[in-house]
Structures are given as structure tokens and as C-alpha cells.
Design an enzyme around this catalytic site. Structure first.
Site, PDB file in Angstrom:
ATOM      1  N   SER A  21     -78.089 -79.003  -7.364  1.00 55.87           N
ATOM      2  CA  SER A  21     -77.623 -78.855  -8.743  1.00 55.87           C
ATOM      3  C   SER A  21     -77.740 -80.197  -9.439  1.00 55.87           C
ATOM      4  O   SER A  21     -77.673 -81.249  -8.791  1.00 55.87           O
ATOM      5  CB  SER A  21     -76.154 -78.391  -8.762  1.00 55.87           C
ATOM      6  OG  SER A  21     -75.581 -78.524 -10.048  1.00 55.87           O
ATOM      7  N   TYR A  78     -67.629 -79.698  -5.804  1.00 53.49           N
ATOM      8  CA  TYR A  78     -68.959 -79.105  -5.943  1.00 53.49           C
ATOM      9  C   TYR A  78     -69.993 -80.209  -6.127  1.00 53.49           C
ATOM     10  O   TYR A  78     -71.047 -80.217  -5.478  1.00 53.49           O
ATOM     11  CB  TYR A  78     -68.973 -78.155  -7.138  1.00 53.49           C
ATOM     12  CG  TYR A  78     -70.299 -77.484  -7.397  1.00 53.49           C
ATOM     13  CD1 TYR A  78     -70.666 -76.336  -6.704  1.00 53.49           C
ATOM     14  CD2 TYR A  78     -71.181 -77.978  -8.363  1.00 53.49           C
ATOM     15  CE1 TYR A  78     -71.879 -75.704  -6.950  1.00 53.49           C
ATOM     16  CE2 TYR A  78     -72.394 -77.357  -8.620  1.00 53.49           C
ATOM     17  CZ  TYR A  78     -72.740 -76.213  -7.918  1.00 53.49           C
ATOM     18  OH  TYR A  78     -73.935 -75.591  -8.153  1.00 53.49           O
TER      19      TYR A  78
END
Length: 266
Positions: free
Chosen positions: A155, A168
Site C-alpha cells: 500500500s 496497517y
């Protein structure tokens, strides 16, 4: 000296015929697009999902399309389940695996001070520990293939700060570093390792935040292309990184983000 890739003009440069692929989390969003992209290019794909019913529905759909896809219902956050899955992959592909796509992931969005230990462990186990362990388990099969390839779906949260939560972000940053290290360590085994880092993509995982029109506009305003991405725009770059046409690319992080990470204060 033999070339590492078929010559210009050869259709084989842009196909995956005969390749064997394991893609985790393949029944929804980006994962489903990756399975279909690879299968449509001639690969045999093995995938997994936690939901047996979702997997069964997808397998039926893929069979109708003529795709060669197998799958298993499994929780990849469990180490024993990962080992059992890899044993089944080895059996299905006769001990050989050409491509591993670590796609499965999850998130819990909240301020750093509010994470519980269980929430931290859950995100780490699913996003990072499963990726690391599956790379370990897949190594002998990828080495046997001769031209193995690992694609870690990370990501942009792993390369720049965004509102996705610190846990995350740190799992995705660790995936980037893992890819760099393995690219160097495993190059002598003929294995390439890269990270694909998406920005906001229309998936079930992002629906909770993109469904807020104010938040969505903020995302689009910070993106030079003024839109979020599609799963097919991620599966395309994943397929390219597995093709012989990309045979000299390894250790890289490819941000698929409509220009977000280079926008700065333009």
C-alpha cells in the site's frame, strides 16, 4: 549468452501460459481481479479465502469462463493452515510454483493510542506474518521453477503517511523492506521479488471510508488524476511483473496511485 526474456515481437513476453500461480485472498476486490487477470493470460491459479461459500461461487464462475483455478477455504493468519495450503499447492502443481502473490490483508482504523494488543496482533498476523511465512514456504517451489516471482501487494501507506492507521502502515512498510531484502537474497535462485503499492481502490475493504462523500472528495482532491483506482488497474501491473517482459525488474515498489505519492504541494 542466452537472453533472460523472449525477443521483441514474441507473444510469450506478454503471456503467462503454463505458469503456476498462488494468489491469497482471491475472491474479492484486488485479489479476485488478480486471479482473473492471471488466468485469462494462460496461467493455472491456486487461491484461497476464509469463506467457503464465496470461494465455491467464484470457482463456479471461473470454470464457466474457462479459467484453470483451484482453491481452498483457509485462514492464512494461522501458521498450520499456511503449511497445509502450501502442501496442497505443491501437490496441484507437482512441486513447482512460478508466482506467489501475497494479496490478503485487513485493517482496523483507529488512533494509535486506542489499539488493543489483540487488534495489533490481528493486523500483523494477517498482513505481515502471513506474507513472510508464505515466502519462506514457497521458496523451494519458486527455486525449482527456475524463474520464480513474488509479488507482495502492499500500500502507499507503506511509503508515505496516510489516514489508514499506524499498524496497517507499518505492516505495509515492512512488506516493502522484505521485498527489497528477498530480491537481493534470492536473486541467485532465479527469484524476483517486488511490491505493488496501491492508493485508494474501489474494494470491499475501502468501501467503509470511500462511502463517505466528504472523505472521498478529499482523497480525489489529493490525487492528480482526481479519482480512485480500480482493481483491474492493480491486477494489470501484477501480471506485468510476473511476465518475462519484466525479467530485469526486482526489489522495486511500484505505486499505483494516480500520482498521489508524488503530488506534494503541487
Amino acid at each position: 549468452m542466452a537472453t533472460a526474456t523472449p525477443p521483441i515481437g514474441s507473444p510469450a513476453r506478454w503471456r503467462l501460459d503454463g505458469q503456476t500461480v498462488l494468489c491469497t485472498g482471491g475472491t474479492k476486490g484486488i485479489g479476485k481481479a488478480i486471479v482473473e487477470e492471471f488466468a485469462s493470460l494462460g496461467a493455472r491459479v491456486f487461491t484461497c479465502a476464509r469463506s467457503a461459500s464465496d470461494l465455491a461461487a467464484c470457482l463456479k464462475e471461473w470454470t464457466a469462463k474457462g479459467y484453470e483455478v483451484e482453491g481452498i477455504a483457509v485462514d492464512v493468519s494461522d501458521s498450520d493452515a499456511r503449511r497445509a495450503m502450501m502442501e496442497q499447492v505443491a501437490g496441484s502443481f507437482v512441486g513447482r510454483l512460478d508466482v506467489l502473490v501475497n494479496n490478503v490483508g485487513t485493517n482496523i482504523r483507529k488512533p494509535t493510542a486506542q489499539y488493543t494488543e489483540d487488534q495489533y496482533d490481528k493486523i500483523m498476523d494477517i498482513n505481515l506474518k502471513s506474507t513472510y511465512h508464505l515466502c519462506q514456504l514457497a521458496h523451494p517451489l519458486l527455486k525449482k521453477a527456475g524463474k520464480g516471482c513474488v509479488i507482495n501487494v502492499g500500500s502507499v501507506a507503506g511509503v508515505i503517511g496516510i489516514k489508514s492507521g499506524s499498524v496497517y502502515g507499518l505492516t505495509k512498510a515492512a512488506m516493502v523492506q522484505l521485498s527489497k531484502n528477498l530480491a537481493c537474497e534470492w536473486a541467485s535462485d532465479g527469484i524476483r521479488v517486488n511490491t505493488v503499492a496501491p492508493w485508494y481502490i474501489e474494494t470491499p475493504l475501502t468501501a467503509q471510508v470511500l462511502g463517505d462523500p466528504v472523505y472521498r472528495k478529499e482523497v480525489e482532491d489529493r490525487t492528480p488524476m482526481k479519482r480512485v483506482g480500480s482493481s483491474e488497474e492493480i491486477s494489470g501491473i501484477c501480471a506485468f511483473l510476473a511476465m518475462s517482459g519484466s525479467s530485469y525488474i526486482t526489489g522495486q515498489t511500484v505505486c499505483v496511485d494516480g500520482g498521489f505519492t508524488v503530488n506534494g504541494f503541487y
